[in-house]
Design an enzyme around this catalytic site. Structure first.
Site, short mmCIF file in Angstrom:
data_model
loop_
_atom_site.label_atom_id
_atom_site.label_comp_id
_atom_site.label_asym_id
_atom_site.label_seq_id
_atom_site.Cartn_x
_atom_site.Cartn_y
_atom_site.Cartn_z
CG ASP A 32 -0.23 0.04 2.13
OD1 ASP A 32 -0.77 -0.33 3.51
OD2 ASP A 32 -0.64 -0.75 1.49
CG HIS A 102 1.09 -1.54 10.39
ND1 HIS A 102 1.35 -3.70 10.18
CD2 HIS A 102 0.21 -1.96 9.14
CE1 HIS A 102 0.32 -4.15 9.81
NE2 HIS A 102 -0.63 -3.19 8.86
CG HIS A 104 -3.82 0.68 8.04
ND1 HIS A 104 -2.94 0.14 6.50
CD2 HIS A 104 -3.56 -0.16 9.15
CE1 HIS A 104 -3.10 -0.92 6.65
NE2 HIS A 104 -3.42 -1.22 8.05
P1 5GP Z 1 -2.56 -5.09 7.64
O1 5GP Z 1 -3.46 -6.02 6.78
O2 5GP Z 1 -1.42 -6.14 8.66
O3 5GP Z 1 -3.21 -4.49 8.35
O4 5GP Z 1 -1.29 -3.85 6.22
C1 5GP Z 1 -0.54 -4.54 6.15
C2 5GP Z 1 -0.28 -3.33 4.82
O5 5GP Z 1 1.22 -3.38 4.49
C3 5GP Z 1 -0.77 -3.86 3.64
O6 5GP Z 1 -2.01 -2.15 3.80
C4 5GP Z 1 -0.07 -3.88 2.54
O7 5GP Z 1 -0.75 -3.29 1.45
C5 5GP Z 1 1.04 -2.81 2.76
N1 5GP Z 1 2.02 -3.68 2.35
C6 5GP Z 1 2.95 -4.95 2.31
N2 5GP Z 1 4.02 -5.65 1.87
C7 5GP Z 1 5.16 -4.10 2.26
C8 5GP Z 1 5.69 -3.97 1.55
O8 5GP Z 1 6.79 -4.63 0.50
N3 5GP Z 1 6.10 -2.11 1.19
C9 5GP Z 1 4.73 -1.54 1.55
N4 5GP Z 1 5.47 -0.39 1.36
N5 5GP Z 1 3.84 -1.93 2.20
C10 5GP Z 1 3.22 -3.49 1.80
#
Ligand code: 5GP
Ligand code: ZN
Length: 116
Positions: A32, A102, A104
């Site tokens: 992340d 996804h 985590h």
């Molecule tokens: P969500 O909030 O959708 O559950 O998780 C999205 C996750 O993707 C977040 O923890 C954020 O830090 C991560 N993230 C967003 N953009 C990128 C990126 O370009 N590369 C990586 N490696 N992680 C990302």
């Protein structure tokens, strides 16, 4: 089955950078960008599924598989026995910010429940 303007589809296609820790025909796992724990890995299906809310019966195996991959990564990185947290955020109230499903995988510190 990639979707234009999806950051995770771009990472999977190799068009955007990430630190990949595992990949196979079904999924890619990468670090992340903004880690919330000493280890914070995202396990992402190659297929663009918008969210858990949009998952169908045909995704049954993939959904289970993502969790088994997360468990294997935790064992390989030697924090499985200490414990870890797997999370799927869904839609607005769930805190989802990237609309490509996804899992985590967070490890390396204790986690409280319920999460915030
Ligand atoms: P969500 O909030 O959708 O559950 O998780 C999205 C996750 O993707 C977040 O923890 C954020 O830090 C991560 N993230 C967003 N953009 C990128 C990126 O370009 N590369 C990586 N490696 N992680 C990302
Ligand atoms: Zn996508």
């Amino acid at each position: 089955m990639s979707q234009e303007n999806c950051i995770f589809c771009k990472i999977i296609a190799g068009e955007s950078k990430s630190e990949t820790v595992y990949e196979d025909d079904v999924c890619v796992a990468f670090k992340d960008l903004h880690p919330q724990a000493p280890t914070h890995i995202l396990v992402v299906p190659r297929e663009h599924i918008e969210s858990l809310d949009k998952a169908k019966n045909k995704h049954l195996e993939t959904l289970g598989y993502l969790h088994l991959v997360a468990a294997e990564i935790a064992r390989e990185n030697e924090f499985a026995e200490a414990g870890y947290r797997t999370v799927i955020n869904t839609n607005g109230n769930g805190g989802q910010t990237v609309f490509h499903l996804h899992v985590h995988l967070l490890g390396g510190r204790p986690f409280v429940f319920p999460p915030g």
